[in-house]
Design a protein around this motif. Structure first.
Motif, short mmCIF file in Angstrom:
data_model
loop_
_atom_site.label_atom_id
_atom_site.label_comp_id
_atom_site.label_asym_id
_atom_site.label_seq_id
_atom_site.Cartn_x
_atom_site.Cartn_y
_atom_site.Cartn_z
N ALA A 213 37.26 -95.32 -6.42
CA ALA A 213 37.98 -96.28 -7.26
C ALA A 213 39.01 -97.05 -6.44
CB ALA A 213 38.66 -95.54 -8.41
N LEU B 9 37.36 -99.56 -3.82
CA LEU B 9 36.82 -100.80 -4.38
C LEU B 9 37.74 -101.99 -4.14
CD1 LEU B 9 35.41 -99.63 -7.83
CD2 LEU B 9 34.13 -100.48 -5.90
N TRP B 10 39.03 -101.69 -3.97
CA TRP B 10 40.01 -102.77 -3.78
C TRP B 10 40.23 -103.11 -2.31
CZ3 TRP B 10 41.40 -105.23 -8.11
CH2 TRP B 10 41.22 -104.55 -9.33
N ILE C 248 34.18 -105.62 -9.42
CA ILE C 248 35.65 -105.56 -9.43
C ILE C 248 36.24 -106.98 -9.36
CG2 ILE C 248 36.31 -105.43 -6.97
CD1 ILE C 248 37.45 -102.86 -9.49
N ALA D 288 48.83 -98.06 -11.33
CA ALA D 288 48.02 -97.40 -12.36
C ALA D 288 46.83 -98.27 -12.74
CB ALA D 288 48.88 -97.12 -13.59
N MET D 289 47.11 -99.55 -12.88
CA MET D 289 46.09 -100.49 -13.33
C MET D 289 44.90 -100.54 -12.37
SD MET D 289 45.83 -102.50 -15.89
CE MET D 289 47.42 -103.04 -16.46
N VAL D 290 45.18 -100.68 -11.07
CA VAL D 290 44.06 -100.84 -10.13
C VAL D 290 43.22 -99.56 -10.05
CG1 VAL D 290 45.00 -102.73 -8.73
CG2 VAL D 290 45.55 -100.38 -8.12
N LEU D 291 43.87 -98.42 -10.11
CA LEU D 291 43.10 -97.17 -10.04
C LEU D 291 42.24 -97.00 -11.31
CD1 LEU D 291 42.88 -95.16 -7.79
CD2 LEU D 291 44.60 -93.74 -8.88
N MET D 292 42.84 -97.29 -12.45
CA MET D 292 42.10 -97.17 -13.72
C MET D 292 40.92 -98.13 -13.74
SD MET D 292 43.33 -94.99 -15.90
CE MET D 292 42.60 -95.62 -17.38
N LEU D 293 41.16 -99.37 -13.28
CA LEU D 293 40.08 -100.36 -13.30
C LEU D 293 38.97 -99.98 -12.32
CD1 LEU D 293 42.17 -103.65 -13.57
CD2 LEU D 293 40.68 -102.67 -15.31
N GLY D 294 39.36 -99.40 -11.19
CA GLY D 294 38.35 -98.92 -10.23
C GLY D 294 37.47 -97.86 -10.87
N VAL D 295 38.09 -96.93 -11.58
CA VAL D 295 37.32 -95.86 -12.24
C VAL D 295 36.43 -96.47 -13.33
CG1 VAL D 295 37.45 -93.74 -13.63
CG2 VAL D 295 39.02 -94.08 -11.73
N LYS D 296 36.95 -97.47 -14.04
CA LYS D 296 36.16 -98.13 -15.08
C LYS D 296 34.89 -98.75 -14.48
CE LYS D 296 36.15 -102.24 -17.95
NZ LYS D 296 35.00 -101.88 -18.74
N GLU E 165 39.01 -90.54 -15.51
CA GLU E 165 39.65 -91.59 -16.31
C GLU E 165 40.62 -91.00 -17.32
OE1 GLU E 165 37.21 -93.75 -19.13
OE2 GLU E 165 38.13 -95.63 -18.49
#
Lengths: 306, 295
Positions: free
Chosen positions: A102, A105-106, A141, B88-96, B112
């Motif tokens: 996760a 991905l960034w 992403i 928090a946002m980037v980690l949550m979105l990555g998991v999504k 998640e």
């Protein structure tokens, strides 16, 4: 020997973290290694204020509380670990792998550092090993990268959106204000430039690419001044042919009695679209206009099967 | 050169991370925080000089050499500082993204939910705990060959109370957890979705000795074609679908016409359906019954 600024700030941090009660400035001057070097009381005060600001800048919330609960004339300071530390959570190796993926991905985006720090905070061994990534995941992403960038810069974004009460996506142009997750879905709260209203959009309902462009100063000011206004919530009472307790567990809403439930809604057409998906249990709808709209829509599906 | 405002957040990240990764090597520590050996040693040395005790005794205690780094006493900083909103946002979105694009997502869903628990106090964790309890109980009943009693709501919102079943298989498909079980009344193997269980009780008895073969004899094939943007409306159902020539295509085996109708009602009245006339007729009959009982 004088100690470094980093060492002094960390000492202040640990003193505030380990105290059970608020500490006064004079106590902090005594306890924190590094403050003894200040030449005067004014120099100490300045130094202490700067150190507090430094800790606040990095996200550490210092509480200011009365030293004596009965008198609030003297204030003290402490850090509450339950507020500023993450909750205790253990992660399995498989879960850490997911967190790593996760975060990875960034990689090579504007949000790489935030993702890495967040991953370190959960205790992961961060890796940007390209083997971890699939092209499919990296591509997906991009939508969120565009949204986050637009959020940061208060830029305008435009996209095709399928509202619950529509059958064809329509073009929206908004300035995003907030990205959030509610129940199972992610939403974007934003200022709709056409209606000048703050609206919420379910991300899964965005269809196709998101384009983004600069917003004007007037638009940005308008967004900042606007308060969140939504339509008033209404309630529909639905008679059902199944146990309301079990049904509301799956579809939400609240129980009225042994045969009826209440569902809350903002727009009649959206409610009717939702009612179609639970039509197997609906026996009656109290509101006549909703019932008529529901029956018309339900009847329109006859042609699919005829 | 690193400034104080860069170094302090890093030092406060390092200490809980070293606790989470016991006996990590110096090399791994350096690579994690983008440090050279000299900077790493400087950070560790500084950390061992700080703490609430002005005259020693209450200082952070870290033992380190090239092979491993061990935190003996963290002086209360045993967990990381809370996430900022964007972290928090980037980690949550990555998991999504992983959940949305992977076949087996059960672990990603656990991650998640754990992240949600870390980020937002208001998140209702009870549902997740209940869900995980159901899953654990089903696993245990499968292992012990014990039947379970469930209150269950099926895909067309049909309710069954106190239904006794014996689990034969647990699996994940298209992001949802399912189990196959022998139904005590019909004696047939049926499929259940874990998130549709309302209550579950493990019974101290075996229901069947021989598991019947799951029968697909009552299934029928249907192809539905509609506009591509309706994909969002079927996302929660976990159905296999494709986008072909800018059209959403759902081609699958159905087991009852009620579910087929509920699926159509999520789409639009312009959808095209390819199936036998018998299936269309049966489905239309159910639709007409729903219309009729309202009038």
């Amino acid at each position: 020997m004088s100690i470094s600024k980093s060492e002094r700030i960390l000492n202040l941090f640990f003193v505030l973290l380990n105290t059970n009660r608020p500490l006064s400035r004079s106590e902090l001057k005594q306890k924190v290694s590094g403050y003894e070097a200040s030449e005067s009381e004014t120099a100490f005060e300045r130094m202490f204020e700067r150190d507090k600001d430094e800790l606040r800048t990095i996200g550490i919330r210092i509480q200011t509380l009365p030293i004596d609960p009965l008198f609030d004339d003297e204030l003290g300071y402490k850090i509450d670990p339950s507020v500023f530390l993450t909750k205790q959570t253990s992660w399995t190796d498989e879960e850490r792998y997911i967190l790593n993926l996760a975060s990875a991905l960034w990689h090579e985006t504007e949000f790489e550092n935030q993702a890495k720090v967040a991953n370190i905070k959960v205790g992961s061994l961060v890796s940007t090993d390209s083997d971890l990534l699939t092209q499919n995941l990296q591509g997906s992403i991009d939508v969120y990268k565009t949204l986050l960038l637009a959020l940061q810069k208060r830029d305008v974004i435009s996209f095709a959106y399928l509202a619950n009460d529509e059958d064809i996506p329509s073009q929206r142009k908004i300035i995003p204000r907030k990205l959030y997750r509610k129940d199972r879905f992610w939403y974007l709260e934003g200022f709709d430039t056409k209606t000048s209203l703050i609206k919420n959009y379910q991300i899964d309902r965005i269809f196709g690419d998101i384009k983004h462009s600069k917003s004007s100063e007037i638009e940005r000011n308008l967004v900042n001044k606007l308060e969140v206004k939504t339509n008033s919530e209404m309630t529909a009472t639905i008679e059902i042919n199944q146990n309301p307790q079990l049904i509301t567990h799956i579809i939400g809403g609240s129980i009225v009695d042994r045969t009826r439930i209440n569902l809350h809604y903002f727009e009649a057409k959206s409610l009717v679209k939702y009612l179609l998906t639970i039509s197997s249990v609906i026996k009656d709808i109290q509101d006549k206009s909703i019932k008529d709209l529901y029956l018309d829509t339900l009847t329109s599906f006859r042609k699919v099967l005829s | 050169m690193t400034t104080t405002s860069e170094r302090i957040p890093r030092l406060l990240l390092e200490l809980p991370w070293l606790i989470a990764n016991k006996n990590v090597s110096m090399k791994s520590f350096c690579s994690q925080f983008d440090l050279n050996l000299e900077q790493a040693v400087e950070d560790l040395a500084l950390l061992t000089f700080v703490g609430p005790g002005k005259y020693g005794g209450e200082l952070v205690d870290i033992q380190y050499d090239d092979e491993s780094i061990r935190v003996i006493n963290s002086q209360g900083l045993n967990r990381a500082i809370s996430f900022s909103g964007s972290e928090a946002m980037v980690l949550m979105l990555g998991v999504k993204q992983i959940i949305d694009n992977s076949r087996d997502v059960s672990i990603a869903k656990i991650v998640e939910n754990k992240l949600l628990g870390l980020i937002d106090d208001s998140y209702v964790i009870d549902d997740l705990q209940k869900y995980n309890n159901f899953k654990n109980q089903l696993e245990a009943s499968l292992k012990d060959n014990n039947a379970v009693e469930i209150d269950y709501v099926n895909s067309v919102l049909g309710v069954s109370s106190k239904r006794v079943v014996q689990v034969t298989k647990l699996y994940n498909s298209e992001g949802n957890d399912y189990f196959d079980a022998v139904d005590s009344k019909s004696g047939k193997v049926k499929t259940f979705r874990i998130d549709r269980i309302v209550t579950l009780r493990e019974l101290d008895q075996e229901l069947i000795k021989t598991i019947p073969v799951k029968s697909d004899s009552n299934s029928f094939k249907v192809k539905i074609t509609t506009k591509p943007w309706f994909t969002s409306r079927i996302a929660s159902l976990g159905l296999k679908h494709q986008i072909i020539d800018n059209l959403l295509v759902i081609e699958m085996e159905f087991y009852d016409e009620e579910f087929l109708l509920d699926l159509l009602l999520r789409l639009d009245a312009e959808a095209k359906i390819e199936s036998s006339e018998k299936v269309k007729k049966e489905t239309l009959k159910i639709l007409d019954e729903r219309i009729k009982r309202m009038k």
